[in-house]
Design an enzyme around this catalytic site. Structure first.
Site, PDB file in Angstrom:
ATOM      1  N   ASP A  39      -8.833  -0.400  -7.857  1.00  0.00           N
ATOM      2  CA  ASP A  39      -8.057  -0.788  -6.672  1.00  0.00           C
ATOM      3  C   ASP A  39      -7.574  -2.245  -6.776  1.00  0.00           C
ATOM      4  O   ASP A  39      -6.465  -2.579  -6.357  1.00  0.00           O
ATOM      5  CB  ASP A  39      -8.949  -0.607  -5.435  1.00  0.00           C
ATOM      6  CG  ASP A  39      -8.160  -0.508  -4.147  1.00  0.00           C
ATOM      7  OD1 ASP A  39      -6.925  -0.345  -4.205  1.00  0.00           O
ATOM      8  OD2 ASP A  39      -8.790  -0.579  -3.070  1.00  0.00           O
ATOM      9  N   HIS A  72       1.299   1.666  -5.655  1.00  0.00           N
ATOM     10  CA  HIS A  72      -0.082   1.165  -5.708  1.00  0.00           C
ATOM     11  C   HIS A  72      -1.045   2.322  -6.030  1.00  0.00           C
ATOM     12  O   HIS A  72      -1.907   2.202  -6.900  1.00  0.00           O
ATOM     13  CB  HIS A  72      -0.456   0.490  -4.388  1.00  0.00           C
ATOM     14  CG  HIS A  72      -1.924   0.231  -4.237  1.00  0.00           C
ATOM     15  ND1 HIS A  72      -2.630  -0.602  -5.079  1.00  0.00           N
ATOM     16  CD2 HIS A  72      -2.851   0.742  -3.363  1.00  0.00           C
ATOM     17  CE1 HIS A  72      -3.909  -0.626  -4.728  1.00  0.00           C
ATOM     18  NE2 HIS A  72      -4.071   0.193  -3.695  1.00  0.00           N
ATOM     19  N   GLN A 100      -5.343 -17.295  -3.440  1.00  0.00           N
ATOM     20  CA  GLN A 100      -5.387 -16.376  -4.580  1.00  0.00           C
ATOM     21  C   GLN A 100      -6.472 -16.788  -5.570  1.00  0.00           C
ATOM     22  O   GLN A 100      -7.209 -15.959  -6.097  1.00  0.00           O
ATOM     23  CB  GLN A 100      -4.031 -16.369  -5.307  1.00  0.00           C
ATOM     24  CG  GLN A 100      -2.989 -15.484  -4.676  1.00  0.00           C
ATOM     25  CD  GLN A 100      -3.443 -14.042  -4.608  1.00  0.00           C
ATOM     26  OE1 GLN A 100      -3.535 -13.472  -3.536  1.00  0.00           O
ATOM     27  NE2 GLN A 100      -3.738 -13.435  -5.744  1.00  0.00           N
ATOM     28  N   HIS A 102       0.840  -1.214   0.000  1.00  0.00           N
ATOM     29  CA  HIS A 102       0.000   0.000   0.000  1.00  0.00           C
ATOM     30  C   HIS A 102       0.870   1.257   0.000  1.00  0.00           C
ATOM     31  O   HIS A 102       0.830   2.060   0.924  1.00  0.00           O
ATOM     32  CB  HIS A 102      -0.944  -0.007   1.208  1.00  0.00           C
ATOM     33  CG  HIS A 102      -2.041  -1.017   1.081  1.00  0.00           C
ATOM     34  ND1 HIS A 102      -2.002  -2.240   1.699  1.00  0.00           N
ATOM     35  CD2 HIS A 102      -3.197  -0.991   0.364  1.00  0.00           C
ATOM     36  CE1 HIS A 102      -3.103  -2.924   1.395  1.00  0.00           C
ATOM     37  NE2 HIS A 102      -3.838  -2.197   0.584  1.00  0.00           N
ATOM     38  N   ASN A 103       1.631   1.409  -1.065  1.00  0.00           N
ATOM     39  CA  ASN A 103       2.583   2.510  -1.163  1.00  0.00           C
ATOM     40  C   ASN A 103       2.248   3.389  -2.374  1.00  0.00           C
ATOM     41  O   ASN A 103       1.210   3.224  -3.012  1.00  0.00           O
ATOM     42  CB  ASN A 103       4.007   1.935  -1.255  1.00  0.00           C
ATOM     43  CG  ASN A 103       4.076   0.852  -2.327  1.00  0.00           C
ATOM     44  OD1 ASN A 103       3.415   0.951  -3.358  1.00  0.00           O
ATOM     45  ND2 ASN A 103       4.869  -0.187  -2.092  1.00  0.00           N
ATOM     46  N   ASP A 131      -5.205   5.542  -0.427  1.00  0.00           N
ATOM     47  CA  ASP A 131      -4.543   4.763   0.632  1.00  0.00           C
ATOM     48  C   ASP A 131      -3.496   5.599   1.380  1.00  0.00           C
ATOM     49  O   ASP A 131      -2.559   5.033   1.979  1.00  0.00           O
ATOM     50  CB  ASP A 131      -3.869   3.512   0.034  1.00  0.00           C
ATOM     51  CG  ASP A 131      -4.829   2.326  -0.086  1.00  0.00           C
ATOM     52  OD1 ASP A 131      -5.744   2.216   0.747  1.00  0.00           O
ATOM     53  OD2 ASP A 131      -4.679   1.531  -1.039  1.00  0.00           O
TER      54      ASP A 131
HETATM   55 ZN   LIG Z   1      -5.797   0.484  -2.517  1.00  0.00          ZN
END
Ligand SMILES: [Zn+2]
Length: 334
Positions: free
Chosen positions: A230, A71, A283, A67-68, A108
């Site tokens: 997202d 992203h 997954q 979540h950087n 985020d």
């Molecule tokens: Zn996100």
């Protein structure tokens, strides 16, 4: 400031390579996409101001595995590509397009690598500030407003007080929509809406646009698009999907470790390092149950977007084969 060429950097593709640009290039690419959407001219935003705002947004993402800033940029790029390649651009006003793009970049902000459930379980300061519903999303939104209100950072400075209040409300709606609980709440309604589109898409484009943007559908469409951007890593080429999935899991395992050591709790399967062999199966289930229904619905909005569902299905098949090889599928799933 020399802006990159949209085509050269493949920015208008829904299957853009999430790892193709470095941190600085992503800032320039964001300016180029804003300009190409006509937002700078339309809202009198100086490129230097947008640039400063973007650098601050980037600085307010933490150095965590998933979540950087990368992203956030990838989510915004996906929104741009979806708007450019479909009738969606015509569904929204310029104000809405700006709100969607800004929301993607900010959705985020200041993420700490732990989710809403963790905030609640740990009784974190964020849960105390914002409550246990949409905890992180409220924080991301507040952080976005904090940046907009800092000196020389208000890219919405030319808006009247009334228009400013409206766009901020819209940004809040879009950022809160990235909480998956919102997606699950809206999911059936969105499926029903797109199911009706089979006939609608035979109609002239302007009538399809009219159908999609009638009042009760407009906000739903914005919210689902935010989620579609997202989660878009599962719609990318296999090597990209695989790389992103490992980054997400690295962050999840870090949270699981904290839950075990600091809170003395049993982490959920995707966050439990001791169960990492189950990863391909998890997954597979994630794409099957959460992502694929969303992209199948999105594909019904415009045939140019149907490749997202096709790629998600192909990635799901990849994970399924890996899970099968590891004997992780139940008998009824084989
Ligand atoms: Zn996100």
């Amino acid at each position: 400031m020399e802006l990159p060429n949209i085509e050269e950097w493949n920015l208008n593709a829904v299957d853009f390579d999430d790892f193709s640009l470095d941190a600085d290039q992503m800032v320039l690419a964001a300016v180029a996409m804003c300009q190409d959407l006509g937002l700078l001219r339309r809202f009198l935003i100086q490129p230097s101001l947008l640039f400063r705002w973007l650098l601050t947004v980037r600085r307010n993402y933490r150095d965590i595995p998933y979540h950087n800033w990368r992203h956030a940029f990838n989510v915004a790029q996906n929104m741009y590509a979806m708007l450019k390649n479909s009738l969606l651009r015509e569904c929204f006003s310029d104000e809405e397009v700006l709100a969607l793009f800004v929301s993607c970049l900010c959705h985020d902000l200041d993420h700490r690598g732990t989710n809403n459930a963790y905030q609640a379980k740990s009784g974190s300061a964020l849960a105390a500030s914002y409550g246990t519903e949409h905890t992180m999303e409220h924080h991301h939104f507040n952080h976005a407003i904090l940046i907009l209100s800092s000196e020389d950072h208000n890219i919405l400075a030319e808006f009247s007080a009334e228009a400013y209040a409206q766009i901020v409300t819209l940004i809040k709606h879009c950022i809160l929509a990235t909480d998956l609980t919102v997606y699950f709440k809206n999911r059936n309604e969105f499926q029903e809406m797109t199911a009706e589109l089979r006939d609608i898409l035979q109609l002239p484009k302007d009538e399809a646009v009219k159908y999609l943007t009638e009042d009760e559908r407009r906000e739903l469409l914005q919210a689902q698009l935010m989620t579609a951007c997202d989660l878009a890593a599962c719609t990318k080429q296999w090597d990209i999907q695989r790389r992103v999935a490992y980054l997400v899991t690295t962050e999840f395992f870090d949270q699981g470790d904290k839950e075990m050591t600091e809170l003395n709790l049993e982490p959920a399967a995707p966050m439990d390092r001791r169960r990492k062999h189950e990863f391909p199966f998890l997954q597979y289930k994630w794409i099957r149950d959460v992502c694929l229904p969303l992209y199948t619905a999105v594909g019904k909005l415009d045939s140019n977007l149907s490749q997202m569902a096709e790629r998600a299905a192909s990635n799901m098949a990849h994970w399924r084969r890996e899970a099968e090889a590891l004997h992780l599928l139940n008998e009824d799933e084989i």
